[in-house]
Design an enzyme around this catalytic site. Sequence first.
Site, mmCIF file in Angstrom:
data_model
loop_
_atom_site.group_PDB
_atom_site.id
_atom_site.type_symbol
_atom_site.label_atom_id
_atom_site.label_comp_id
_atom_site.label_asym_id
_atom_site.label_seq_id
_atom_site.Cartn_x
_atom_site.Cartn_y
_atom_site.Cartn_z
ATOM 1 N N MET A 1 37.014 76.515 86.926
ATOM 2 C CA MET A 1 36.221 76.223 88.112
ATOM 3 C C MET A 1 36.997 76.595 89.362
ATOM 4 S SD MET A 1 38.036 73.504 89.407
ATOM 5 C CE MET A 1 36.914 72.895 90.619
ATOM 6 N N GLY B 1 35.120 73.275 95.299
ATOM 7 C CA GLY B 1 35.090 72.341 94.865
ATOM 8 C C GLY B 1 34.438 71.928 93.659
ATOM 9 N N THR C 1 33.987 71.914 92.098
ATOM 10 C CA THR C 1 33.339 72.099 90.809
ATOM 11 C C THR C 1 34.149 71.435 89.696
ATOM 12 O OG1 THR C 1 32.604 74.210 91.641
ATOM 13 C CG2 THR C 1 32.472 73.866 89.270
ATOM 14 N N VAL C 2 33.439 70.929 88.686
ATOM 15 C CA VAL C 2 34.120 70.417 87.496
ATOM 16 C C VAL C 2 33.631 71.201 86.288
ATOM 17 C CG1 VAL C 2 34.569 68.086 88.357
ATOM 18 C CG2 VAL C 2 32.395 68.569 87.228
ATOM 19 N N SER D 1 28.647 71.087 90.065
ATOM 20 C CA SER D 1 29.346 71.141 91.346
ATOM 21 C C SER D 1 28.449 70.745 92.496
ATOM 22 C CB SER D 1 29.851 72.578 91.575
ATOM 23 O OG SER D 1 30.374 72.741 92.867
#
Length: 534
Positions: free
Chosen positions: A434, A352, A353-354, A371
Amino acid sequence: MDYLYQPYTTNRVSTVAHKGMVATSQPLASQAGLDILKQGGNAIDAAIATAAMLTVVEPTSNGIGGDAFALVWTKNKLYGLNGSGHAPSSLSIQEIKKRGYDKIPKFGFVPVTVPGVPGAWAELSKRFGKLPFKDVLAPAIQYAEEGFPISPVLGKFWNSAAEKYKETLKGEEFQHWFDTFAPNGHAPRVGEHWSSQGHADTLRKIADTKSEDFYHGELADQIEQFSIKHDGFIRKEDLKNYQPEWVDPISVNYRGYDVWEIPPNGQGIVALSALNLLKGFQIEEKESVNTYHKQIEAMKLAFADGQKFVAEPDHMEFDYQTLLDDQYASERRKLISEEALTPEPGQPPKGGTVYLATADDEGNMVSFIQSNYMGFGSGLVVPGTGIALQNRGHNFSLDENHANALAGNKRSYHTIIPGFLTKGDDPVGPFGVMGGFMQPQGHVQVAMNTIDFHLNPQAALDAPRWQWMENKTVWVEPSFPSHVAEALARKGHKIEVQLETGAFGRGQIIWRDKHTGTLFGGTESRTDGTISAY
């Protein structure tokens, strides 16, 4: 209307601009970064503004309670910032086992580690920013307070998380997640507005105190009180002891380009190890079974080493640079044959990370990633604050003899990694993909698409991806060439075609032409990605 239904092939091209560019997964976030550039901020200010905005407009992947890493090109030098937090001092393998766990759970207080995001923002601003920290966080505060409409892919993942959490998060401590992120009994739907006054108030306190309140003040008190109430481990003392760390980036030279990553405890070294293996092969054609086979086999060997040896540097049994030793790579390369292998770690020589990318017209460029780890993280939200606490501690091992064994005040093996490309003394630009353990695999694929196959930034991101999962299992996207998939299966790979593309990562790229200063950007078509530029 189904905003996720797309029956037609789309053809996106690279974005071209000169004065400034921000590439990330959310249009409102990239626009916030661009607004900061237009106000006189630099690429570092824009990166912080974009990152703060992403905690508001993409909480499914990151938040104030997560970790962050950055690579910053400024004044003709590349700097690295490790903004990952450590485990609470009272956390131990013995304590976890005493509570009846034989592995670290995904949710609740056990996997919660100290959030590094607010400290990383403040540290970047202090060292390299031009605008006041308060001004840089202002757009995120405004959107948290006033709300915004949910975009399509965001809505999809938000709803998926809410449905999962209804089934799995049963304790009283998790109710604050539902109060914050599913306030009407369900996740906000595509096009619906969502806001969080608690999130806005928290960001305002962070902005006013340059993040000090989060680690030393009222916010730290609220985190501690929430933890104590539910028998958690994290305390205000743990928050007080946190400090982001400036580090020297590491690299390998791949066919004339230097590919840069943050050193361990991050897994960027896995991407570099794979490229170090691959540079010993003649790679000529992209859509070739031999190309894909070598990529997958190199990735397996790099991961086998990474997952056995990579941890916080002080806890590794040898200097992590030995994993990038050319002689060691030569020995590992010999294991790659015409058949798929089941990877085993080697024995390196002792010793789940940007994601977002920004660039400005002064030559500054930033590769930034943050994240909460698995989507929203631990499922815990500090009451009234909008702070979703990460579950990064889930990556620790409960094997006392493992380099990444759980211990208090220790940072875990970390999945989030920003990348950067240079050639000679010149910056080419920031890139990243990501998505958990997909990230080093995405870095290798994007780097090779650029360097070996000369694809422009948008094409380098749009190309069909593969992901090695375990043993001989490899996932491929629906658009992956079927004839190549069939040929890989004949080499012993267990190929599984995935209908969903979310597991294959979400990337951004900005390249700078060294002669003209022109910026060329690519953004992720697998999400709500966009580039704002001028």
